[in-house]
Design a protein around this motif. Structure first.
Motif, PDB file in Angstrom:
ATOM      1  N   TYR A  32      11.520 -45.249  28.400  1.00  0.00           N
ATOM      2  CA  TYR A  32      11.625 -44.354  27.253  1.00  0.00           C
ATOM      3  C   TYR A  32      13.070 -44.171  26.806  1.00  0.00           C
ATOM      4  CZ  TYR A  32       6.797 -42.803  27.980  1.00  0.00           C
ATOM      5  OH  TYR A  32       5.433 -42.742  28.105  1.00  0.00           O
ATOM      6  N   ALA A  33      13.230 -43.772  25.543  1.00  0.00           N
ATOM      7  CA  ALA A  33      14.488 -43.217  25.071  1.00  0.00           C
ATOM      8  C   ALA A  33      14.466 -41.725  25.355  1.00  0.00           C
ATOM      9  CB  ALA A  33      14.669 -43.472  23.575  1.00  0.00           C
ATOM     10  N   ILE A  34      15.527 -41.214  25.960  1.00  0.00           N
ATOM     11  CA  ILE A  34      15.596 -39.819  26.371  1.00  0.00           C
ATOM     12  C   ILE A  34      16.639 -39.094  25.534  1.00  0.00           C
ATOM     13  CG2 ILE A  34      15.839 -38.230  28.299  1.00  0.00           C
ATOM     14  CD1 ILE A  34      13.558 -40.253  28.593  1.00  0.00           C
ATOM     15  N   GLY A  35      16.285 -37.920  25.056  1.00  0.00           N
ATOM     16  CA  GLY A  35      17.211 -37.136  24.260  1.00  0.00           C
ATOM     17  C   GLY A  35      17.304 -35.700  24.732  1.00  0.00           C
ATOM     18  N   TRP A  36      18.459 -35.103  24.470  1.00  0.00           N
ATOM     19  CA  TRP A  36      18.652 -33.677  24.652  1.00  0.00           C
ATOM     20  C   TRP A  36      18.773 -33.030  23.281  1.00  0.00           C
ATOM     21  CZ3 TRP A  36      18.189 -30.831  28.967  1.00  0.00           C
ATOM     22  CH2 TRP A  36      18.282 -31.479  30.208  1.00  0.00           C
ATOM     23  N   PHE A  37      18.034 -31.960  23.084  1.00  0.00           N
ATOM     24  CA  PHE A  37      18.075 -31.173  21.870  1.00  0.00           C
ATOM     25  C   PHE A  37      18.420 -29.735  22.226  1.00  0.00           C
ATOM     26  CE2 PHE A  37      15.635 -34.848  20.888  1.00  0.00           C
ATOM     27  CZ  PHE A  37      15.692 -35.052  19.516  1.00  0.00           C
ATOM     28  N   ARG A  38      18.823 -28.970  21.228  1.00  0.00           N
ATOM     29  CA  ARG A  38      19.070 -27.559  21.465  1.00  0.00           C
ATOM     30  C   ARG A  38      18.664 -26.745  20.246  1.00  0.00           C
ATOM     31  NH1 ARG A  38      25.741 -27.557  21.572  1.00  0.00           N
ATOM     32  NH2 ARG A  38      26.079 -27.884  19.318  1.00  0.00           N
ATOM     33  N   GLN A  39      18.357 -25.483  20.498  1.00  0.00           N
ATOM     34  CA  GLN A  39      17.944 -24.585  19.431  1.00  0.00           C
ATOM     35  C   GLN A  39      18.474 -23.190  19.721  1.00  0.00           C
ATOM     36  OE1 GLN A  39      13.707 -24.375  18.710  1.00  0.00           O
ATOM     37  NE2 GLN A  39      14.044 -23.765  16.587  1.00  0.00           N
ATOM     38  N   ALA A  40      19.271 -22.669  18.794  1.00  0.00           N
ATOM     39  CA  ALA A  40      19.776 -21.313  18.869  1.00  0.00           C
ATOM     40  C   ALA A  40      18.905 -20.416  17.995  1.00  0.00           C
ATOM     41  CB  ALA A  40      21.228 -21.257  18.412  1.00  0.00           C
ATOM     42  N   PRO A  41      18.865 -19.117  18.281  1.00  0.00           N
ATOM     43  CA  PRO A  41      18.053 -18.205  17.465  1.00  0.00           C
ATOM     44  C   PRO A  41      18.400 -18.303  15.987  1.00  0.00           C
ATOM     45  CG  PRO A  41      18.789 -17.102  19.449  1.00  0.00           C
ATOM     46  CD  PRO A  41      19.514 -18.425  19.401  1.00  0.00           C
ATOM     47  N   GLY A  42      17.380 -18.453  15.148  1.00  0.00           N
ATOM     48  CA  GLY A  42      17.575 -18.556  13.717  1.00  0.00           C
ATOM     49  C   GLY A  42      17.923 -19.940  13.223  1.00  0.00           C
ATOM     50  N   ASN A  43      18.119 -20.888  14.127  1.00  0.00           N
ATOM     51  CA  ASN A  43      18.481 -22.254  13.756  1.00  0.00           C
ATOM     52  C   ASN A  43      17.349 -23.223  14.047  1.00  0.00           C
ATOM     53  OD1 ASN A  43      20.985 -21.226  13.121  1.00  0.00           O
ATOM     54  ND2 ASN A  43      22.045 -22.145  14.870  1.00  0.00           N
ATOM     55  N   GLU A  44      17.386 -24.371  13.370  1.00  0.00           N
ATOM     56  CA  GLU A  44      16.456 -25.442  13.664  1.00  0.00           C
ATOM     57  C   GLU A  44      16.897 -26.181  14.920  1.00  0.00           C
ATOM     58  OE1 GLU A  44      15.076 -26.512   9.074  1.00  0.00           O
ATOM     59  OE2 GLU A  44      16.232 -27.951  10.247  1.00  0.00           O
ATOM     60  N   ARG A  45      15.945 -26.822  15.564  1.00  0.00           N
ATOM     61  CA  ARG A  45      16.273 -27.634  16.724  1.00  0.00           C
ATOM     62  C   ARG A  45      17.092 -28.847  16.281  1.00  0.00           C
ATOM     63  NH1 ARG A  45      11.596 -28.722  21.082  1.00  0.00           N
ATOM     64  NH2 ARG A  45      11.591 -26.452  20.777  1.00  0.00           N
ATOM     65  N   GLU A  46      18.197 -29.111  16.988  1.00  0.00           N
ATOM     66  CA  GLU A  46      19.076 -30.203  16.626  1.00  0.00           C
ATOM     67  C   GLU A  46      19.287 -31.150  17.801  1.00  0.00           C
ATOM     68  OE1 GLU A  46      23.064 -28.991  15.700  1.00  0.00           O
ATOM     69  OE2 GLU A  46      23.183 -27.588  17.380  1.00  0.00           O
ATOM     70  N   GLY A  47      19.487 -32.418  17.490  1.00  0.00           N
ATOM     71  CA  GLY A  47      19.771 -33.399  18.509  1.00  0.00           C
ATOM     72  C   GLY A  47      21.181 -33.253  19.038  1.00  0.00           C
ATOM     73  N   VAL A  48      21.343 -33.397  20.346  1.00  0.00           N
ATOM     74  CA  VAL A  48      22.632 -33.279  21.004  1.00  0.00           C
ATOM     75  C   VAL A  48      23.106 -34.633  21.525  1.00  0.00           C
ATOM     76  CG1 VAL A  48      23.906 -32.216  22.905  1.00  0.00           C
ATOM     77  CG2 VAL A  48      22.197 -30.885  21.632  1.00  0.00           C
ATOM     78  N   SER A  49      22.236 -35.327  22.258  1.00  0.00           N
ATOM     79  CA  SER A  49      22.601 -36.593  22.865  1.00  0.00           C
ATOM     80  C   SER A  49      21.340 -37.380  23.193  1.00  0.00           C
ATOM     81  CB  SER A  49      23.430 -36.359  24.132  1.00  0.00           C
ATOM     82  OG  SER A  49      23.847 -37.579  24.712  1.00  0.00           O
TER      83      SER A  49
END
Length: 120
Positions: A32-49
């Protein structure tokens, strides 16, 4: 059962470091391709790495380049995100993601997330 479990989050001072782990069960990360995402309150989930062993590549969001490093340990079926020089704006819930496309179908799995809080 297919499962992704994140760990390693916590509370740190600005400038500190954390290492997040994403452990997989029910499938092998190397397919698989593995990714890390993050989401702060009030924000959309965004790709990190992301990391793709089949392609032999890694990728990073501009906001974390030079500070975060993604790596994998296939023997442990685990992917890591080393986070250095943390900033308050890095505060978010961090999620692990795994994707694979075969026979025209895409399989996507998500972990439940781990909280990272960076104090100023």
């Amino acid at each position: 059962e297919v499962q992704l479990v994140e760990s390693g989050g916590g509370l740190v001072q600005a400038g500190g470091s954390l290492r997040l782990s994403c452990a997989a069960s029910g499938f092998t990360f190397d397919d698989y391709a593995i990714g890390w995402f993050r989401q702060a309150p009030g924000n959309e989930r965004e790709g990190v790495s992301s990391i793709s062993k089949s392609v032999g590549s890694t990728d990073y969001a501009d906001s974390v380049k030079g500070r975060f490093t993604i790596s994998s340990d296939n023997a442990k079926n685990t992917v890591y995100l080393q986070m250095n020089s943390l900033k308050p704006e890095d505060t978010a819930v961090y999620y692990c993601n795994a994707e694979k496309t075969s026979w025209g179908k895409t399989r996507v799995y998500w972990g439940r997330g781990t909280q990272v809080t960076v104090s100023s």
